[in-house]
Structure formats: structure tokens, C-alpha cells
Design a protein around this motif. Structure first.
Motif, mmCIF file in Angstrom:
data_model
loop_
_atom_site.group_PDB
_atom_site.id
_atom_site.type_symbol
_atom_site.label_atom_id
_atom_site.label_comp_id
_atom_site.label_asym_id
_atom_site.label_seq_id
_atom_site.Cartn_x
_atom_site.Cartn_y
_atom_site.Cartn_z
ATOM 1 N N ARG A 42 0.841 -1.196 0.000
ATOM 2 C CA ARG A 42 0.000 0.000 0.000
ATOM 3 C C ARG A 42 0.876 1.246 0.000
ATOM 4 O O ARG A 42 1.956 1.263 0.595
ATOM 5 C CB ARG A 42 -0.897 0.033 1.235
ATOM 6 N N THR A 43 0.389 2.306 -0.618
ATOM 7 C CA THR A 43 1.140 3.562 -0.635
ATOM 8 C C THR A 43 1.143 4.171 0.758
ATOM 9 O O THR A 43 0.088 4.331 1.387
ATOM 10 C CB THR A 43 0.524 4.555 -1.635
ATOM 11 N N ALA A 44 2.331 4.521 1.231
ATOM 12 C CA ALA A 44 2.483 5.121 2.553
ATOM 13 C C ALA A 44 2.693 6.626 2.477
ATOM 14 O O ALA A 44 2.176 7.377 3.310
ATOM 15 C CB ALA A 44 3.660 4.480 3.291
ATOM 16 N N VAL A 45 3.476 7.066 1.480
ATOM 17 C CA VAL A 45 3.868 8.478 1.393
ATOM 18 C C VAL A 45 3.781 8.952 -0.048
ATOM 19 O O VAL A 45 4.253 8.266 -0.966
ATOM 20 C CB VAL A 45 5.309 8.698 1.920
ATOM 21 N N THR A 53 5.902 2.841 -0.721
ATOM 22 C CA THR A 53 4.997 1.868 -0.108
ATOM 23 C C THR A 53 5.371 1.733 1.361
ATOM 24 O O THR A 53 6.414 2.235 1.814
ATOM 25 C CB THR A 53 5.130 0.499 -0.778
ATOM 26 N N TRP A 54 4.538 1.021 2.110
ATOM 27 C CA TRP A 54 4.874 0.811 3.520
ATOM 28 C C TRP A 54 6.139 -0.038 3.667
ATOM 29 O O TRP A 54 6.912 0.145 4.608
ATOM 30 C CB TRP A 54 3.695 0.190 4.271
ATOM 31 N N ARG A 55 6.379 -0.946 2.740
ATOM 32 C CA ARG A 55 7.625 -1.714 2.792
ATOM 33 C C ARG A 55 8.827 -0.776 2.613
ATOM 34 O O ARG A 55 9.798 -0.847 3.367
ATOM 35 C CB ARG A 55 7.631 -2.788 1.697
ATOM 36 N N GLU A 56 8.723 0.115 1.638
ATOM 37 C CA GLU A 56 9.818 1.047 1.364
ATOM 38 C C GLU A 56 9.981 2.073 2.490
ATOM 39 O O GLU A 56 11.103 2.422 2.859
ATOM 40 C CB GLU A 56 9.563 1.766 0.032
ATOM 41 N N HIS A 57 8.860 2.541 3.022
ATOM 42 C CA HIS A 57 8.931 3.537 4.092
ATOM 43 C C HIS A 57 9.561 2.942 5.348
ATOM 44 O O HIS A 57 10.375 3.588 6.020
ATOM 45 C CB HIS A 57 7.529 4.065 4.410
#
Length: 555
Positions: A42-45, A53-57
Motif C-alpha cells: 500500500r502507498t504510505a507516502v 509503499t509501507w515496505r519502502e517507508h
């Protein structure tokens, strides 16, 4: 009812103790771990062309925390940020506590003297500054005997370039390891952040938040405001203000999306609401009024409707009705820096739907009841611990108690003891308790106007002014008067393209208020506001006292 403590011997069992299996310190850091696991894609930022995404964030936050540790930041050290609502500012709300440090987000509108004071008083070891405010930070740091390490974020989205003689944030971040372990919070009653008050009546006070309080405040917002999973949240509220009312942690827990906004711009806000399918935002009345005006100019009604919290000055009923008409469902909240931001909310009742528009808006403009996880809120006599009568008339002071109340003021035990005297936190706001148990603010204790022995609520007069179709912003303060001691004077900003005279606005007030409550003057002048949109009445009083206001009586 007298409080009792359970002391029955059968429960004095050594086996019934906290262990690793049944007790974990409450900290919002755990929300990030869950978001990465449950909502990885899911998009976080979102910030311009930048998306995570939340993984990347989560990976960014771990790298950030590792970089802080490698920079020598130790458990309990303070890391300051002088930044707008950008991705690094969001990441810091997890990375700093993950490094075991304490977050200090500084108001970007402060002058160098106050920034320097905050850095020195908090003993900040490192400050990350947006390139836009680099010179402010340099000046502030230069005043200190033990200056913090300075790191600069060059915002390419906004064309703010790096400086070759200052450590760059991107390089600083690259020094960390996204696979490094982070500091585990063992004790929830430890600081996660220190936020400084505005300092309008003296030096700013350092309000200390705990991991426990931040955790419960975030969960409480989800319950009381009803923030759903995958919410799309627009950052119209500064992240430096009470840690964005704890919303960075709320969004992690619900796998929501942060839509970053560098500065409040009506056209940009309307565009982002549509483009990013924004579901939620927060702000002071002036922010909502700006959105109202832009939507009306473009003949827009947001569909689906947007949920918004309104804080700051009590909202005029006319604004609530106007926002309803453009598809923004306003909920009034109330709180202070000392209560992690919102700690009271105007919970709406089904029966209000049967009321007329004006009466329904009036009900929704109240400060309401305590948040779900704030233990208590009421109105007490200003000189005692007695609760006022629930008659809507007897005035007292709003008080709070519970987990959504600060640990205390940093290095100021005297002020902390005074604030908590009697087992409640005293807000300094004057209010009444209405028959249904809802709180309605009447004024700040220092803003009440006493004219000829009669108390005049500036909030009441402002609400009437806002009902005039030409008024965009209004503030009522006391003006010295030889006969009455002091009288109300209104400072007004008109809506774009509107015209009104002083006489017309005074006549409007006289139609709806007792004459002694009506402003004796209406002055058309820009109204000074804080970075969060709150009107600075102390500045207005000083302007009037020094006769710096233009005598112009038409707008």
C-alpha cells in the motif's frame, strides 16, 4: 465515590506478574512493524512525484535510525527537526524513537533566538533542517556553546538546493543500514518527543510526551474520529505541531497514505483532494475557510465526502454549515500541546440530524467530550476542584486527566506541579458545561473582556461576526477605555472581492447581541496567526495598545 485498591490475598500470586509473553511496552514504533508486514504494497507516502509503499517507508525508517546511531546518537538524546511536511519529517517520527532518541520538531516560524533557546534547553545533539530554513538554523546554532550537528535536507520537489558546506541529508541517510536492528523500548513511561509551546507569555515550555501516551493518543484518534484502514490523509496540519496530532502513528496502524504538503495553498489542496482521493485532513478554521472559498469559486462538491477535524478557535456555525455544503464533514476537536493535541471531540448524536441547519451547526461547534482513551475531561471552578453546574451558564476552567496528558514540562518541575494541582491538568480555557454534558468554550482566561464589570466572551462576538457574508476572519480583543475599563474591538479580514463598512458590521452585531457586547470599533487589518492558523491575540492587543492599527474604517 472513594477510590479503593484491590488487596485481596488470593491475587497476591507471584505467578501473576508481567513477563515477556504477556507484557510489552506500548510504543507507536510497533505500528510501523505491523504496517510493513500487513500492508507492504500500500502507498504510505506521496510528495509530488515521490511515492513510497509501507515496505519502502519502513526500510527508510530503519536506515534513518541506523544513521542516527552511527552518528553517535544514544538512548535519550534529543534529535531536532526544523522542517515542513516532507517525507523525511514523516520518517523521523519512527526513526528517531527507533534509535532510542527523543524527537523535537520545531516551529519553522520561530525566530533564531527562540530556535536557539529550544535547541539549548533540550540539549539537542543533532538537528535536521530543511534547506529553506538553513540560514535560520545557522544563526540559531551559532549562538550555542555546544551546538548540535547540522544536517540539511535539500528539497528538490520545491527547488531548495543543498549547501556544499553543510552535511547533506541524502548522504547522511545513506550512511545507515536498513537491515540494522533498532533500539527496543523497554519502558513505556519514557520520552518519545518534546514539543515546545508557543512562548507567547514567556519562554517556550518543553512539553514531554511518553511512548505510552503517543500510542494511546493514536489509537484514540482511530476510535473517536473513526479513521478507517487505507485512509488518504492530506497534511494541511504542520507535523511540527504536537507531532501532527499523532497522525503519523495513526496512519501506520491503519495502513493509510500520507499526502505531503509543503505549505497551505488553496488551489493545491483542492487538486490533491481530487487527485489523491483524500479522505481526511485537519486544520484550524482559517484553513477550512480557505478550502471553502476555493471550492465555492470552482463550484466543487467533494464526492465522496471528506472527513476533517477542526481545531484552534471554536469554529463559527456558519463555517460548519458551509463546509457541509461542499462535501466536507467537520468534526470539532479540542486540546493543547500538553494533551498530545486533540483530547476532546464533539461526538455527534443521531438526534442532531432532526435539528435545523443553524441549531445542528451550533451543536457541532462545541468542544464536546473526552477522547475515548482520555480518562476524564470536565469544567471546574477556577479557584477550586469543584465541578461547575451543567447549566450552560456557570463558567469554569476546562481540565483533563489521563494517559493522553503530558509527562510534564522539561526541567520545570514547579510549572508541572502547578499544572497538575488537584489531580487534573488545568488548561487555562474558560468554558461552560451544558445540560447534555458537552463542554463549550467561552474564552481563554486571559482573553475574557471585562467591561463595566460585565464579562464579554470574545468567542461569542467573533461567532456573530463570522455570520456576516463578507467576513473571512475575525478576532475580538479588549481595548482600554476610560469609562468602562475596557471594551471589545474587532479586527476583521474580508473575503476576497467583498466590501463592508465598520458601521455595517457593528449594526450586524447589534442585531444579535446585547449592545454592551458589541465591538466599539471594527478595524480592517491583517490578522497575525501562528503556523497552525491560530490567531495571535497577544500581538493584536499590543498593536492596539501602541496604536499601530490604521484608522481605516472601510474594507
Amino acid at each position: 465515590m472513594k477510590e479503593t485498591v484491590m488487596q485481596t490475598s488470593r491475587w497476591n500470586d507471584p505467578g501473576l506478574r508481567p513477563r515477556a509473553a504477556n507484557f510489552d511496552a506500548l510504543t507507536p514504533v510497533t505500528f510501523l512493524q505491523r504496517a510493513e508486514k500487513v500492508f507492504p504494497d500500500r502507498t504510505a507516502v506521496v510528495y509530488g512525484s515521490h511515492r513510497e509503499t509501507w515496505r519502502e517507508h519502513a526500510a527508510t525508517c530503519r536506515r534513518f535510525a541506523s544513521a542516527l546511531a552511527r552518528a553517535g546518537i544514544e538512548y535519550g538524546d534529543v534529535v531536532a527537526l526544523l522542517m515542513t511536511n516532507t517525507p523525511p519529517m514523516l520518517a523521523a517520527h519512527f526513526a528517531v524513537p527507533m534509535a532510542g532518541a527523543v524527537l523535537n520538531t520545531i516551529n519553522t516560524r520561530l525566530d533564531a533566538e527562540n530556535v536557539s533557546y529550544i535547541l539549548g534547553h533540550s540539549e539537542a545533539r543533532l538537528i535536521i533542517v530543511d534547506a529553506e530554513f538553513l540560514e535560520l538554523a545557522r544563526t540559531a546554532v551559532a549562538r550555542l556553546q555546544h551546538p548540535p550537528r547540522l544536517v540539511c535536507f535539500a528539497d528538490e520537489q520545491a527547488a531548495f538546493a543543498a549547501s556544499s558546506d553543510v552535511e547533506d541529508y541524502v548522504s547522511f541517510l545513506a550512511s545507515g543500514d536498513e537491515n540494522a536492528s533498532f533500539c527496543k523500548v523497554e519502558e513505556e513511561w519514557t520520552p518519545i518527543a518534546v514539543n515546545y509551546t508557543s512562548g507567547t507569555t514567556g519562554r517556550p515550555k518543553g512539553v514531554v510526551y511518553s511512548h505510552r501516551g503517543a500510542y494511546l493518543s493514536a489509537v484514540s484518534s482511530i476510535i473517536s474520529w473513526g479513521v478507517p484502514k487505507a485512509a488518504s490523509y492530506l497534511w494541511t496540519l504542520p507535523l511540527f505541531h504536537c507531532n501532527g496530532w499523532c497522525m503519523p502513528w495513526v496512519l501506520a496502524l491503519q495502513g493509510g497514505k500520507s499526502v505531503c504538503l509543503r505549505r497551505v495553498d488553496g488551489d493545491k489542496i483542492v487538486q490533491l483532494i481530487n487527485d489523491e482521493r483524500v479522505t481526511h485532513y485537519c486544520g484550524a478554521p482559517i484553513v477550512h475557510a480557505l478550502i471553502r472559498d476555493r471550492a465555492q469559486q470552482q463550484d466543487l462538491v467533494f464526492n465522496p465526502a471528506v472527513s476533517a477535524l477542526i481545531g484552534g478557535a471554536p469554529p463559527p456555525a456558519s463555517l460548519i454549515a458551509a463546509m457541509d455544503a461542499i462535501g466536507v464533514q467537520l468534526t470539532h476537536i479540542y486540546g493543547l500541546t500538553e494533551t498530545y493535541g486533540p483530547a476532546a471531540i464533539c461526538e455527534q448524536q443521531p438526534a442532531w440530524a432532526e435539528l435545523g441547519e443553524a441549531e445542528r451547526a451550533d451543536r457541532k461547534a462545541r468542544q464536546g467530550v473526552n477522547y475515548a482513551l482520555q480518562a476524564g475531561m470536565t469544567v471546574m471552578n477556577c479557584n477550586s476542584s469543584d465541578e461547575v453546574s451543567a447549566d450552560g451558564a456557570m463558567m469554569g476552567e476546562i481540565v483533563f486527566r489521563g494517559n493522553m496528558t503530558m509527562m510534564g514540562y522539561l526541567k520545570d518541575s514547579e510549572s508541572t506541579d502547578r499544572a497538575f494541582d488537584g489531580g487534573w491538568f488545568r488548561s487555562g480555557d474558560l468554558a461552560v458545561l451544558e445540560p447534555d454534558g458537552y463542554v463549550r468554550i467561552k474564552d481563554r482566561s486571559k482573553d475574557i473582556i471585562i467591561s463595566g464589570g460585565e464579562n464579554i466572551s470574545s468567542v461569542e462576538v467573533e461567532d456573530v461576526l463570522y455570520r456576516h457574508e463578507t467576513v473571512a476572519a475575525a478576532a475580538v480583543v479588549a481595548m482600554p477605555d476610560e469609562k468602562w475599563g475596557e471594551v471589545p474591538v474587532a479586527i476583521v479580514e474580508l473575503r476576497e472581492g467583498s466590501h463592508a463598512s465598520e458601521d455595517a458590521l457593528i449594526a450586524h452585531c447589534r442585531e444579535q447581541l446585547a449592545h454592551f457586547k458589541c465591538p466599539k470599533r471594527v478595524i480592517f487589518h491583517p490578522i497575525p496567526k501562528t503556523a497552525t492558523g491560530k490567531i495571535q491575540k497577544n500581538v493584536l492587543r499590543e498593536i492596539i495598545r501602541n496604536s499601530k492599527v490604521s484608522p481605516t474604517t472601510t474594507g
